[in-house]
Enzyme design. Structure first.
Site, PDB file in Angstrom:
ATOM      1  N   LYS A 180     -18.043 108.341 -69.043  1.00 21.39           N
ATOM      2  CA  LYS A 180     -18.058 109.690 -69.601  1.00 21.39           C
ATOM      3  C   LYS A 180     -18.334 110.673 -68.477  1.00 21.39           C
ATOM      4  O   LYS A 180     -19.386 110.612 -67.827  1.00 21.39           O
ATOM      5  CB  LYS A 180     -19.142 109.816 -70.683  1.00 21.39           C
ATOM      6  CG  LYS A 180     -18.863 109.012 -71.934  1.00 21.39           C
ATOM      7  CD  LYS A 180     -19.934 109.233 -72.986  1.00 21.39           C
ATOM      8  CE  LYS A 180     -19.932 110.655 -73.502  1.00 21.39           C
ATOM      9  NZ  LYS A 180     -20.916 110.887 -74.580  1.00 21.39           N
ATOM     10  N   ARG A 240     -12.389 105.729 -79.323  1.00 21.75           N
ATOM     11  CA  ARG A 240     -12.813 106.981 -78.698  1.00 21.75           C
ATOM     12  C   ARG A 240     -11.680 107.444 -77.791  1.00 21.75           C
ATOM     13  O   ARG A 240     -11.604 107.083 -76.622  1.00 21.75           O
ATOM     14  CB  ARG A 240     -14.103 106.775 -77.894  1.00 21.75           C
ATOM     15  CG  ARG A 240     -14.641 108.044 -77.259  1.00 21.75           C
ATOM     16  CD  ARG A 240     -15.925 107.774 -76.487  1.00 21.75           C
ATOM     17  NE  ARG A 240     -16.454 108.986 -75.901  1.00 21.75           N
ATOM     18  CZ  ARG A 240     -16.075 109.477 -74.721  1.00 21.75           C
ATOM     19  NH1 ARG A 240     -15.165 108.845 -74.005  1.00 21.75           N
ATOM     20  NH2 ARG A 240     -16.602 110.596 -74.257  1.00 21.75           N
ATOM     21  N   SER A 254     -25.008 110.063 -81.874  1.00 18.71           N
ATOM     22  CA  SER A 254     -25.563 109.961 -80.524  1.00 18.71           C
ATOM     23  C   SER A 254     -26.766 110.886 -80.402  1.00 18.71           C
ATOM     24  O   SER A 254     -26.681 112.065 -80.749  1.00 18.71           O
ATOM     25  CB  SER A 254     -24.516 110.371 -79.480  1.00 18.71           C
ATOM     26  OG  SER A 254     -23.447 109.453 -79.441  1.00 18.71           O
TER      27      SER A 254
END
Length: 227
Positions: free
Chosen positions: A154, A53, A125
């Site tokens: 995040k 990611r 997600s």
């Protein structure tokens, strides 16, 4: 060809056949460490899946990202751990990743499937029952549910939902693996397993661990105490 597809589908179904430790990492998550060294330590320690990611203002791009992704894939292949790319379908197709993980703001699951093929893994997600229903209908192989707890990994994370949503979704879709994500540590993971999660996705808990192998063992121990 059908034999190849069937073999790939069986492999996907077995991804979460045991409690899975799903490591997510980008270069921005690594502080004072070499990313590839950290990844190899996690692989040696026993993670079940790895997701690249690469996000943030200093994220790798272009050829630098492609080279880094290929090195990550090489390590994962060596240790026979599935290599998943977050969001970037083009990159995943270019380097032959094992799958793609997408969020609600990314391409929909059906569009991703049409590009990467039936033999690849797609994770989605979800933050609500409605989003979970859509993802399952469109063919998601697993659902990432969260954030379970407060997370700093995040900057745009939604409010923590606890484990109740994992329980609701895993009970309704018992055939689809549910992975908890967001602020999960060995100290609070037991509740996530107990709620019905097939795996826990972690970033900081491994990226910032002093002893990665020991941390992974703690996560595995927490799953054994879930009943």
């Amino acid at each position: 060809m059908q034999h190849i597809i069937n073999s790939a589908l069986r492999r996907k179904c077995s991804l979460f056949s045991k409690p899975a430790i799903y490591f997510i990492m980008g270069t921005a998550n690594v502080k004072g460490k070499e990313p590839l060294v950290l990844l190899e330590q996690a692989l040696l320690g026993g993670i079940s899946l790895f997701q690249l990611r690469e996000k943030g203002p200093f994220a790798l791009k272009g050829d630098a990202l492609r080279r880094f992704a290929l090195e990550c894939k090489k390590l994962c292949n060596t240790h026979r751990v599935p290599f998943i790319v977050n969001d970037d379908v083009e990159l995943a197709c270019m380097i032959g990743a094992d799958g793609v993980h997408v969020g609600q703001e990314d391409l929909d699951c059906a569009s991703v499937r049409s590009r990467i093929g039936e033999g690849k893994i797609i994770g989605v997600s979800v933050h609500s029952m409605e989003e979970a229903k859509i993802a399952v209908k469109e063919g998601a192989d697993y659902l990432g549910v969260g954030p379970v707890y407060e997370t700093q990994s995040k900057h745009d994370a939604k409010a923590p939902a606890g484990v109740n949503r994992i329980m609701e979704i895993s009970q309704l879709f018992s055939e689809i693996p549910v992975v908890g994500i967001g602020g999960i540590t060995p100290d609070n993971a037991r509740a996530v397993w107990k709620a019905g999660a097939a795996g826990v996705a972690v970033i900081s808990a491994l990226a910032e661990a002093k002893d990665i192998a020991m941390q992974i063992n703690k996560f595995k121990a927490s799953s054994e105490r879930r009943r």
